[in-house]
Design an enzyme around this catalytic site. Structure first.
Site, PDB file in Angstrom:
ATOM      1  N   CYS A   2       0.841  -1.195   0.000  1.00 36.48           N
ATOM      2  CA  CYS A   2       0.000   0.000   0.000  1.00 36.48           C
ATOM      3  C   CYS A   2       0.880   1.250   0.000  1.00 36.48           C
ATOM      4  O   CYS A   2       2.094   1.158   0.066  1.00 36.48           O
ATOM      5  CB  CYS A   2      -0.883  -0.008   1.235  1.00 36.48           C
ATOM      6  SG  CYS A   2      -1.688  -1.584   1.488  1.00 36.48           S
ATOM      7  N   ARG A  27       1.403   0.924  -6.286  1.00 36.76           N
ATOM      8  CA  ARG A  27       1.603  -0.036  -5.193  1.00 36.76           C
ATOM      9  C   ARG A  27       0.309  -0.721  -4.764  1.00 36.76           C
ATOM     10  O   ARG A  27       0.330  -1.746  -4.099  1.00 36.76           O
ATOM     11  CB  ARG A  27       2.144   0.683  -3.956  1.00 36.76           C
ATOM     12  CG  ARG A  27       3.535   1.125  -4.166  1.00 36.76           C
ATOM     13  CD  ARG A  27       3.993   1.916  -2.973  1.00 36.76           C
ATOM     14  NE  ARG A  27       5.352   2.307  -3.225  1.00 36.76           N
ATOM     15  CZ  ARG A  27       6.359   2.057  -2.421  1.00 36.76           C
ATOM     16  NH1 ARG A  27       6.177   1.427  -1.306  1.00 36.76           N
ATOM     17  NH2 ARG A  27       7.566   2.445  -2.739  1.00 36.76           N
ATOM     18  N   TRP A  75      -3.721  -2.096  -1.293  1.00 38.59           N
ATOM     19  CA  TRP A  75      -3.641  -3.366  -2.033  1.00 38.59           C
ATOM     20  C   TRP A  75      -4.111  -4.397  -1.027  1.00 38.59           C
ATOM     21  O   TRP A  75      -3.411  -4.698  -0.065  1.00 38.59           O
ATOM     22  CB  TRP A  75      -2.180  -3.601  -2.443  1.00 38.59           C
ATOM     23  CG  TRP A  75      -1.881  -4.897  -3.121  1.00 38.59           C
ATOM     24  CD1 TRP A  75      -1.832  -6.140  -2.563  1.00 38.59           C
ATOM     25  CD2 TRP A  75      -1.527  -5.091  -4.492  1.00 38.59           C
ATOM     26  NE1 TRP A  75      -1.483  -7.076  -3.493  1.00 38.59           N
ATOM     27  CE2 TRP A  75      -1.294  -6.472  -4.692  1.00 38.59           C
ATOM     28  CE3 TRP A  75      -1.389  -4.228  -5.584  1.00 38.59           C
ATOM     29  CZ2 TRP A  75      -0.927  -7.001  -5.922  1.00 38.59           C
ATOM     30  CZ3 TRP A  75      -1.017  -4.775  -6.797  1.00 38.59           C
ATOM     31  CH2 TRP A  75      -0.799  -6.133  -6.962  1.00 38.59           C
ATOM     32  N   ASN A  99       0.582   0.744   6.668  1.00 44.23           N
ATOM     33  CA  ASN A  99       1.133  -0.238   5.725  1.00 44.23           C
ATOM     34  C   ASN A  99       1.782  -1.336   6.537  1.00 44.23           C
ATOM     35  O   ASN A  99       2.391  -1.060   7.568  1.00 44.23           O
ATOM     36  CB  ASN A  99       2.253   0.382   4.871  1.00 44.23           C
ATOM     37  CG  ASN A  99       1.711   1.277   3.796  1.00 44.23           C
ATOM     38  OD1 ASN A  99       0.517   1.362   3.599  1.00 44.23           O
ATOM     39  ND2 ASN A  99       2.617   1.942   3.103  1.00 44.23           N
ATOM     40  N   GLY A 100       1.729  -2.562   6.046  1.00 48.73           N
ATOM     41  CA  GLY A 100       2.406  -3.663   6.743  1.00 48.73           C
ATOM     42  C   GLY A 100       1.393  -4.629   7.314  1.00 48.73           C
ATOM     43  O   GLY A 100       0.246  -4.712   6.862  1.00 48.73           O
ATOM     44  N   GLU A 478      15.947 -21.069 -14.306  1.00 53.47           N
ATOM     45  CA  GLU A 478      15.600 -19.677 -14.031  1.00 53.47           C
ATOM     46  C   GLU A 478      16.872 -18.824 -13.867  1.00 53.47           C
ATOM     47  O   GLU A 478      16.939 -17.696 -14.360  1.00 53.47           O
ATOM     48  CB  GLU A 478      14.716 -19.600 -12.773  1.00 53.47           C
ATOM     49  CG  GLU A 478      14.364 -18.224 -12.273  1.00 53.47           C
ATOM     50  CD  GLU A 478      13.647 -17.337 -13.298  1.00 53.47           C
ATOM     51  OE1 GLU A 478      13.222 -17.838 -14.344  1.00 53.47           O
ATOM     52  OE2 GLU A 478      13.559 -16.121 -13.042  1.00 53.47           O
ATOM     53  N   LYS A 482      17.714 -15.641 -16.204  1.00 54.76           N
ATOM     54  CA  LYS A 482      17.990 -14.297 -15.683  1.00 54.76           C
ATOM     55  C   LYS A 482      19.285 -13.776 -16.273  1.00 54.76           C
ATOM     56  O   LYS A 482      19.386 -12.648 -16.711  1.00 54.76           O
ATOM     57  CB  LYS A 482      18.157 -14.339 -14.165  1.00 54.76           C
ATOM     58  CG  LYS A 482      17.104 -14.079 -13.199  1.00 54.76           C
ATOM     59  CD  LYS A 482      15.921 -13.241 -13.399  1.00 54.76           C
ATOM     60  CE  LYS A 482      15.087 -13.470 -14.605  1.00 54.76           C
ATOM     61  NZ  LYS A 482      13.732 -13.851 -14.445  1.00 54.76           N
ATOM     62  N   GLU A 485      18.997 -12.975 -20.070  1.00 55.26           N
ATOM     63  CA  GLU A 485      18.143 -11.815 -20.350  1.00 55.26           C
ATOM     64  C   GLU A 485      18.868 -10.490 -20.187  1.00 55.26           C
ATOM     65  O   GLU A 485      18.678  -9.586 -20.975  1.00 55.26           O
ATOM     66  CB  GLU A 485      16.961 -11.782 -19.362  1.00 55.26           C
ATOM     67  CG  GLU A 485      15.847 -12.733 -19.663  1.00 55.26           C
ATOM     68  CD  GLU A 485      14.709 -12.553 -18.662  1.00 55.26           C
ATOM     69  OE1 GLU A 485      14.881 -12.906 -17.476  1.00 55.26           O
ATOM     70  OE2 GLU A 485      13.657 -12.051 -19.067  1.00 55.26           O
ATOM     71  N   HIS A 501      25.365 -36.878 -20.458  1.00 54.97           N
ATOM     72  CA  HIS A 501      24.705 -37.414 -21.655  1.00 54.97           C
ATOM     73  C   HIS A 501      24.896 -36.502 -22.863  1.00 54.97           C
ATOM     74  O   HIS A 501      24.118 -36.540 -23.809  1.00 54.97           O
ATOM     75  CB  HIS A 501      23.212 -37.645 -21.372  1.00 54.97           C
ATOM     76  CG  HIS A 501      22.990 -38.663 -20.298  1.00 54.97           C
ATOM     77  ND1 HIS A 501      23.188 -40.010 -20.485  1.00 54.97           N
ATOM     78  CD2 HIS A 501      22.659 -38.512 -18.995  1.00 54.97           C
ATOM     79  CE1 HIS A 501      22.965 -40.655 -19.347  1.00 54.97           C
ATOM     80  NE2 HIS A 501      22.637 -39.758 -18.425  1.00 54.97           N
ATOM     81  N   LYS A 597       7.868  -6.317 -21.028  1.00 54.68           N
ATOM     82  CA  LYS A 597       7.402  -6.801 -19.720  1.00 54.68           C
ATOM     83  C   LYS A 597       6.157  -7.664 -19.856  1.00 54.68           C
ATOM     84  O   LYS A 597       5.952  -8.588 -19.097  1.00 54.68           O
ATOM     85  CB  LYS A 597       7.122  -5.596 -18.811  1.00 54.68           C
ATOM     86  CG  LYS A 597       6.796  -5.954 -17.388  1.00 54.68           C
ATOM     87  CD  LYS A 597       8.001  -6.552 -16.656  1.00 54.68           C
ATOM     88  CE  LYS A 597       7.659  -7.089 -15.297  1.00 54.68           C
ATOM     89  NZ  LYS A 597       8.623  -8.122 -14.860  1.00 54.68           N
TER      90      LYS A 597
HETATM   91  C1  F6R Z   1      11.643 -13.375 -17.555  1.00 52.93           C
HETATM   92  C2  F6R Z   1      10.246 -13.037 -17.692  1.00 52.93           C
HETATM   93  C3  F6R Z   1       9.470 -13.731 -18.741  1.00 52.93           C
HETATM   94  C4  F6R Z   1       8.027 -13.937 -18.279  1.00 52.93           C
HETATM   95  C5  F6R Z   1       7.189 -14.502 -19.418  1.00 52.93           C
HETATM   96  C6  F6R Z   1       5.779 -14.795 -18.973  1.00 52.93           C
HETATM   97  O1  F6R Z   1      12.272 -12.632 -16.575  1.00 52.93           O
HETATM   98  O2  F6R Z   1       9.738 -12.206 -17.003  1.00 52.93           O
HETATM   99  O3  F6R Z   1      10.048 -14.942 -19.087  1.00 52.93           O
HETATM  100  O4  F6R Z   1       8.019 -14.797 -17.197  1.00 52.93           O
HETATM  101  O5  F6R Z   1       7.157 -13.591 -20.484  1.00 52.93           O
HETATM  102  O6  F6R Z   1       5.179 -13.646 -18.488  1.00 52.93           O
HETATM  103  P1  F6R Z   1       3.981 -13.695 -17.465  1.00 52.93           P
HETATM  104  O7  F6R Z   1       4.482 -14.286 -16.202  1.00 52.93           O
HETATM  105  O8  F6R Z   1       3.560 -12.266 -17.325  1.00 52.93           O
HETATM  106  O9  F6R Z   1       2.917 -14.540 -18.099  1.00 52.93           O
END
Ligand code: F6R
Length: 602
Positions: A2, A27, A75, A99-100, A478, A482, A485, A501, A597
């Protein structure tokens, strides 16, 4: 997740609050409210939904003259997003924003109810204002009553309280949630981050945990456990973009550091002393479910894959995970007794959404795990569990992954309890580990400095292999994602046992191996896999609670009592490694090339 704003002075208070809350709206945006005392009279407005609803509701109201004002954008955590649950919360003559999480609110609420207090909301926050008035009625001065109230609060909070009893004062306290005080001559501002007061206040003091006090007549009186405290103001940044990062260099860095805190929100109201509870679900919904299929993309897919080990191991339910873009075109065979779970940070990923629609057409029950309420995937699903990570701005997902994985872990224990596949002792053990997760996610300076130092060794070479077994295999995927990317270096995640293998052919001193070596799962087996790579001269970065002599670099972990605690601690290390390598390479950490994003096209 929040946001809080406060002001004491002669200016138009409604505008200051609405303006400030606008900066914090990202937020939390399920409800908002303001409370203003001017000419000794309280005014209060609340509205569900976006801030513009509150702005519309207050368009004919204008404050004038000297007064005190507090505002909040919410939120939902405890209780649904309704006007009654929106802040500020009212006692008889006072208002509070917070908040919290007040961890002992049930206890405090019972005590107050016994003394005749009536609660109107489902929130933990409401206890603060009633407790204050309870003490204040026992002939205490307002500040004494406030101090006594704060002394009784357990948990994380940043709170502001105003009261007709002292209409020219704002009482404040902070512990575990951010809060700062801004100054411009006699005007005093409060906020949960700098952005709402940039351009208004000139100097700032960032409150520390355990500090509380009051603002009156243009000055702040500040206290902590040792009594009254002197403090030094500092100039306030004029740059909103950098202020939103709360002093971090990048949003991704801020979000890595935030994980510990947001995880508590993810668990709130769901992880109880001896059971897991989801108000979003009921046993009827899960009746007759004999299998789980999960569809997701990218990072969300990795979270799903990790959870498949938990669903099968704990709940003994067959669980298959598929990349949504593959699932869509494979003409999948779908069984009506399969629960179809989609996982998505944004809730808008085109492939995941389409996979969900296919499953629905085939008559499957659907559940989404998502960070964005009212997103397309949430709306399309029969049921949804929100991850409560707050907005994630860094394109490379961090806290969304952490909270998705936590929800899935909780869900696996929840379903295991319903099915009776684990004993109460096991449930308690899982819950105990969950409660310790925020600690395992804390980033300390030594760790960050160490990763910054060792990152310089990993800027070149012909590739990275992240390796792990069991749930640490999806974590390896993962970690590699990261890194690629944001560093643009080639990285792959691999099951450690698969290296021999084929991929081990790549091993030489220019192949970097990041080995996830937990104590609690197959330690000896992964150790042998890493020894095989070391024998081929691969450069090894080992992450483990147990010292490993053959490593070129070693990052020691500390939370090794449960696999998921090891998982989360190692996750943070891989995130920081990617971040530091990217920074050294001079890349744009928050907006890496070629990525978006939210991927709303297939
Ligand atoms: C990597 C990343 C992407 C998302 C993917 C799915 O850091 O963010 O691989 O995970 O594009 O996105 P969402 O989770 O929004 O469906």
């Amino acid at each position: 997740m929040c946001g809080i704003v406060g002001y004491i002075g002669p200016k138009e208070k409604k505008e200051i609050l609405l303006d400030g809350l606008k900066e914090l709206e990202y937020r939390g945006y399920d409800s908002a409210g303001i409370a203003i005392i001017e000419k000794k009279k309280l005014n209060n407005f609340k509205a569900v939904g976006k801030l513009e609803n509150l702005a519309n509701k207050t368009k004919d109201y204008h404050s004038s003259g000297f007064g005190v004002a507090i505002g909040h954008t919410r939120w939902a955590t405890h209780g649904k997003p309704t006007e009654l649950n929106a802040h500020p919360h009212l006692g008889e003559k006072s208002f509070v924003v917070h908040n919290g999480i007040i961890e002992n609110y049930q206890e405090l609420k019972h005590k107050l109810q016994k003394s005749g207090v009536t609660f109107v909301s489902q929130t933990d926050t409401e206890t603060i204002v009633h407790l204050f008035e309870y003490y204040q009625k026992q002939n205490m001065q307002a500040f004494e009553a406030f101090k006594k109230t704060v002394d009784e609060l357990e948990g994380a909070y940043a709170t502001l309280l105003i009261s007709e009893v002292e209409p020219d004062t704002i009482f404040f306290a902070k512990n575990g949630s951010p809060m700062l005080v801004g100054f411009d001559a006699q005007d005093i501002y409060f906020a949960s981050s700098d952005t709402p007061i940039i351009g208004k206040a000139k100097e700032v003091y960032y409150l520390e945990d355990g500090e509380y006090g009051y603002a009156k007549d243009g000055v702040i009186r500040l206290y902590n456990e040792n009594g009254e405290k002197a403090f030094t103001k500092q100039p306030l940044s004029k740059d909103k973009a950098s202020a939103q990062k709360d002093g971090f260099r990048f949003f991704m860095e801020k979000e890595i550091y935030e994980q510990s805190r947001v995880m508590s929100e993810t668990m709130m109201g769901r992880v109880n002393d001896d059971s897991i509870y989801f108000e979003e679900l009921d046993s009827e919904f899960l009746k007759d479910i004999s299998a789980i299929k999960i569809c997701a993309c990218g990072t969300s897919y990795h979270s799903a894959l990790a959870s498949s080990y938990l669903f099968e191991r704990l709940a003994r339910i067959p669980c298959v995970v598929e990349i949504a873009s593959e699932f869509r075109y494979k003409e999948p065979l779908l069984d009506k007794n399969t629960l179809f779970i989609t996982i998505s940070q944004s809730g808008e990923t085109a492939d995941t959404l389409e996979a969900l629609k296919m499953a629905k057409r085939a008559g499957l029950k659907s559940l989404s795990i998502c960070n964005v309420d009212n997103s397309s995937i949430v709306r399309e699903s029969d049921k949804a569990i929100l991850t409560r990570a707050g907005i994630e701005k860094g394109v490379a997902s961090t806290k969304a992954f952490a909270t998705q994985t936590m929800v899935l872990w909780m869900l696996s224990v929840y379903m295991a309890s319903l099915k009776g596949t684990i004993s109460q002792d096991v449930v308690k053990g899982e819950i105990d580990a969950m409660i310790h997760t925020p600690k395992a996610l804390l980033v300390n300076d030594d760790l960050h400095t160490k990763i910054h130092r060792l990152s310089k060794r990993y800027l070149h070479g012909h590739g990275f292999f992240f390796i792990g077994r069991d749930i640490f295999f999806p974590l390896a995927l993962e970690g590699a994602l990261k890194l690629k990317e944001i560093s643009y270096l080639h990285a792959e995640g691999y099951p450690a046992g698969e290296m021999k293998h084929g991929p081990i052919a790549l091993a030489d001193s220019h192949l970097f191996t990041v080995a996830l070596m937990p104590r609690t799962i197959h330690y000896e087996k992964i150790k042998s896999n890493v020894e095989e790579l070391s024998a081929r001269d691969a450069t090894i970065l080992a992450i483990s609670p147990l010292p490993f002599n053959l490593a070129d670099d070693f990052v020691q972990t500390h939370y090794d009592s449960h696999p998921m605690l090891e998982f989360f601690e190692m996750m943070v290390i891989t995130q920081l490694l990617a971040l530091e390598i990217s920074v050294r390479l001079g890349n744009d950490v928050d907006m890496p090339r070629n990525l978006a994003k939210s991927v709303t096209v297939e």
